[in-house]
Design an enzyme around this catalytic site. Structure first.
Site, PDB file in Angstrom:
ATOM      1  N   GLU A 185     -27.680  73.745  28.675  1.00 39.08           N
ATOM      2  CA  GLU A 185     -28.047  73.573  30.090  1.00 39.08           C
ATOM      3  C   GLU A 185     -28.816  74.764  30.658  1.00 39.08           C
ATOM      4  OE1 GLU A 185     -24.742  72.569  32.585  1.00 39.08           O
ATOM      5  OE2 GLU A 185     -25.852  72.960  34.426  1.00 39.08           O
ATOM      6  N   ASP A 212     -20.569  79.855  34.601  1.00 39.67           N
ATOM      7  CA  ASP A 212     -21.019  78.541  34.139  1.00 39.67           C
ATOM      8  C   ASP A 212     -21.967  78.659  32.944  1.00 39.67           C
ATOM      9  OD1 ASP A 212     -21.168  75.805  34.220  1.00 39.67           O
ATOM     10  OD2 ASP A 212     -22.622  75.706  35.845  1.00 39.67           O
ATOM     11  N   GLU A 256     -17.280  71.040  43.091  1.00 42.09           N
ATOM     12  CA  GLU A 256     -18.651  70.568  43.324  1.00 42.09           C
ATOM     13  C   GLU A 256     -18.659  69.209  44.023  1.00 42.09           C
ATOM     14  OE1 GLU A 256     -20.403  70.915  39.361  1.00 42.09           O
ATOM     15  OE2 GLU A 256     -20.858  73.014  39.792  1.00 42.09           O
TER      16      GLU A 256
HETATM   17  C1  GCU Z   1     -22.431  72.680  35.936  1.00 44.30           C
HETATM   18  C2  GCU Z   1     -23.426  71.584  35.774  1.00 44.30           C
HETATM   19  C3  GCU Z   1     -22.995  70.311  36.428  1.00 44.30           C
HETATM   20  C4  GCU Z   1     -21.606  69.944  35.916  1.00 44.30           C
HETATM   21  C5  GCU Z   1     -20.652  71.102  36.111  1.00 44.30           C
HETATM   22  C6  GCU Z   1     -19.293  70.883  35.494  1.00 44.30           C
HETATM   23  O1  GCU Z   1     -22.354  73.103  37.260  1.00 44.30           O
HETATM   24  O2  GCU Z   1     -24.658  71.981  36.314  1.00 44.30           O
HETATM   25  O3  GCU Z   1     -23.932  69.312  36.109  1.00 44.30           O
HETATM   26  O4  GCU Z   1     -21.141  68.819  36.567  1.00 44.30           O
HETATM   27  O5  GCU Z   1     -21.168  72.246  35.516  1.00 44.30           O
HETATM   28  O6  GCU Z   1     -19.009  71.529  34.488  1.00 44.30           O
HETATM   29  O7  GCU Z   1     -18.499  70.109  35.993  1.00 44.30           O
END
Ligand code: GCU
Length: 682
Positions: free
Chosen positions: A392, A364, A284
């Site tokens: 979440e 996720d 990400e």
């Molecule tokens: C999800 C979440 C993010 C987080 C990521 C992770 O995608 O929305 O906010 O950073 O998980 O587990 O690193």
């Protein structure tokens, strides 16, 4: 306090004697255990309790506590008190019986074991389950790793945190007032959790500055240590560049190695019992070894070497590595495959003190996912599982959703590694098929400064159950819930039954009115991860696709015609998922792209009719929550009753929004009428 009639049958302890050197060390969990017992017993039984030491007189009203070593050097461990829990780290053994010649005892394998024993004793006492005639019992955790990840940012915000601002940070530094941090450590110890990574996995490198370590991180560690809770740090892979001023963060660059070595030395100087490092890299948008042409193992081993020079600190390297710019027009692309694609071939390439941290499902924390196949693909390299207590995708604590039943399903899933029984909970045990000495449990928790901790009083059932499952993963979700209700709300049987049945209905109801048949949660995935937004799943690079069109939906993840993800599982499991006829209905759309008219095995209903019905049934269940809770008015304290009543009224309304949004979306897309004529007239 217990009702007087129950208290009358409880052991009438008036003195807690703490054995050993630790009794005088305020920072030892043994001393903490003594204080907790004095405080807890006096509150539960409503009587004065004194603290004593080895020189104090003993009576039948004395409770003697200490490590096994302290007992054996001071009075010899009675032979009946050497059962196996005392042979394991953190284990304890309790004999609550006493007579004129012997006192009640709590023994720990080690200092933490004494504290866990103290909390176990208090738990039984508070539930009215302890009398002088109670039999001795003991317990030891199945896995050494029982950790929390907090996603706290140094500015005081919490990523995906729904319980207020950070307990740990504010304004770029650790907060002055750590009173709540101490309470958090206490809360963790009371459910058997022993470690916490205090900052967001999307980490800010400045946490590692000397000022931050000296003035902040050290204080956090010192505050939590008396509860047997060790702290760890999430690292930013690019820290050598962004904090250290180097030209690169290449894990094989000598200056980078030297920078991490020095930094780790500094960390240990301030936190000598460091738990370890957690790393989110190449995920990400986060930097990582792949950015420098190195393998993930080369990246992880950099930190592993730096830690190994000092103690038993572990590198928790997250398997959540994937490309978030995936092209949906390529039918072979699949985010679910990423963890195995990135990590399986590196099995054995990680150093001994590295543990790969694997989210329980391949995507996720969705409302329904199959178990991550990576847990069956690492053998020489250790893995631990990652759950999420913070909801979440599960209503973000404006909804009550009790998650332990989901975790229980995950933990009891049989991955059939090498064709042999391989329950997930056994894999995550040093006694399991891969004999990983450092394995176990992590969970994203994200408590905040809200007095409710998580933002919803009922959400605390999840934190309780997480700790208890990490200790004893074969525990039953309902039994844990009843225990929590007795300890947290009331021992009144009607309250226990009502809270239990309501919370056990929450996950099925949430799945009913959100995403069914393994399609994922169907919330907005682009920004909030909250509320219905089935259209947001597709047409972007995040890879949480449903591939819904006018005639069919679901991801074809078969080997024969799809992405091949099903083939990442061991043979027997892969065969089940490869065929729609054997895939469980609740994962049908996870593994297969089928017409809306495809009939389900369990009910014979079509997929689309199941969607309509499940959404109506799920939302209808949630409509019952406010009335069921209303019946508890006056049976639990008014303030918490009112808080939960307000939340459940909101949840009931929002469940209708969910129901109607999702039904309308698929009705419009498929053009298929609802047999029961509800959706057609929207
Ligand atoms: C999800 C979440 C993010 C987080 C990521 C992770 O995608 O929305 O906010 O950073 O998980 O587990 O690193």
């Amino acid at each position: 306090p217990l009702p007087a009639s129950t208290a009358a049958n409880s052991p009438a302890i008036d003195t807690v004697v703490v054995l050993g050197e630790e009794a005088r060390d305020e920072t030892s969990p043994v001393a903490t255990a003594g204080r907790e017992l004095v405080d807890g017993i006096s509150k539960i039984l409503g009587r004065a309790v004194a603290l004593g030491d080895a020189s104090s007189p003993r009576t039948s009203s004395t409770l003697v506590i200490g490590t096994r070593d302290a007992f054996s050097s001071l009075e010899g461990v009675p032979s009946s008190s050497s059962p196996s829990p005392l042979d394991h780290s953190d284990g304890y053994w309790i004999d609550p019986s006493s007579s004129s010649s012997s006192s009640a005892r709590i023994l720990g394998h080690d200092a933490r074991g004494v504290l866990y024993g103290a909390f176990a004793y208090l738990s039984k006492l508070a539930q009215g389950e302890l009398s002088v005639e109670s039999a001795a019992w003991g317990s030891a955790p199945q896995a050494p790793v029982r950790w929390i990840n907090q996603w706290d940012n140094m500015d005081g915000s919490i990523e995906r945190g729904y319980g207020g601002r950070s307990l740990f940070f504010e304004g770029g530094a650790v907060r002055d007032d750590l009173a709540r941090v101490k309470e958090y450590a206490r809360l963790m110890a009371s459910v058997g959790l022993n470690g916490i990574v205090i900052n967001n996995v999307n980490a800010n490198a400045s946490l590692l500055s000397e000022a931050s370590l000296r003035d902040g991180v050290k204080r956090v560690a010192d505050t939590m240590r008396p509860y047997g809770v060790r702290i760890g740090l999430a690292l930013n892979f690019d820290a050598p560049r962004t904090l250290g001023g180097l030209a690169t963060s290449d894990p094989l660059d000598a200056a980078v190695v030297e920078w991490w070595t020095r930094t780790t030395q500094l960390v240990y100087h301030y936190v000598p019992d460091l738990l370890g490092y957690t790393i989110k890299a190449n995920s990400e948008g986060q930097p990582g070894p792949l950015s420098y042409g190195r393998t993930l193992a080369e990246g992880a081993n950099l930190f592993a070497r730096a830690l190994a020079a000092h103690g038993d600190g572990l590198v928790f390297y997250r398997a959540f590595v994937y490309d978030h710019h995936l092209r949906e027009d390529n039918p072979k692309n699949d985010r679910a495959s990423a963890a195995v694609d990135f990590f399986a071939h590196l099995d054995g390439a990680f150093l001994d003190n590295v543990v790969v941290q694997v989210k329980f499902g391949p995507i996720d924390f969705q409302v329904r996912e199959p178990v991550s196949p990576l847990l069956a693909r690492l053998r020489k390299t250790k893995a631990a599982i990652e759950f999420m207590v913070a909801q979440e995708y599960m209503g973000q604590q404006t909804h009550a959703v009790y998650l332990a039943p989901q975790w229980q399903e995950v933990l009891s899933f049989d991955l059939r590694v090498d064709g042999k029984p391989s329950l997930v909970r056994d894999i995550l045990s040093p006694a399991g098929p891969f004999a990983w000495p450092t394995t176990g449990y992590t969970a994203v928790v994200n408590v905040g400064r809200d007095t409710t901790w998580l933002g919803h009083h009922l959400a605390m059932a999840n934190l309780y159950a997480y700790g208890r499952l990490a200790w004893a993963p074969a525990s039953d979700a309902r039994a844990l819930l009843d225990e929590w209700t007795r300890l947290t709300w009331s021992t009144d049987a009607e309250v226990v039954a009502a809270v239990g049945s309501l919370l056990m209905d929450t996950w099925p109801a949430y799945e009913g009115h959100s995403g069914n048949l393994g399609i994922q949660t169907l919330c907005d995935i682009l920004y909030t991860h909250y509320g219905p937004s089935p259209a947001s799943q597709d047409g972007n690079g995040w890879g949480q696709w449903t591939r819904a069109d006018a005639t069919a939906l679901g991801m074809d993840r078969t080997v024969a015609t799809g992405t091949g993800f099903a083939g990442q599982y061991p043979r027997e499991v892969a065969a089940v998922y490869e065929d729609p006829a054997t895939t469980p209905d609740n994962l049908l759309l996870w593994f297969h792209h089928v017409p809306y008219t495809h009939p389900l095995k369990s009910s014979g209903k079509t997929v689309i009719q199941h969607f309509y019905d499940a959404h109506y049934e799920g939302a209808a269940t949630v409509q019952t929550f406010p009335a069921r809770w209303a019946r508890l008015r006056g049976k639990v304290d008014d303030a918490r009753w009112a808080h939960v009543a307000f939340k459940l009224a909101y949840q009931a309304g929002h469940a209708l929004v969910w129901r109607d949004s999702v039904c309308r979306f698929y009705h419009a897309l498929s053009g298929i009428a609802d047999d029961k004529q509800r959706v057609n007239n929207y």
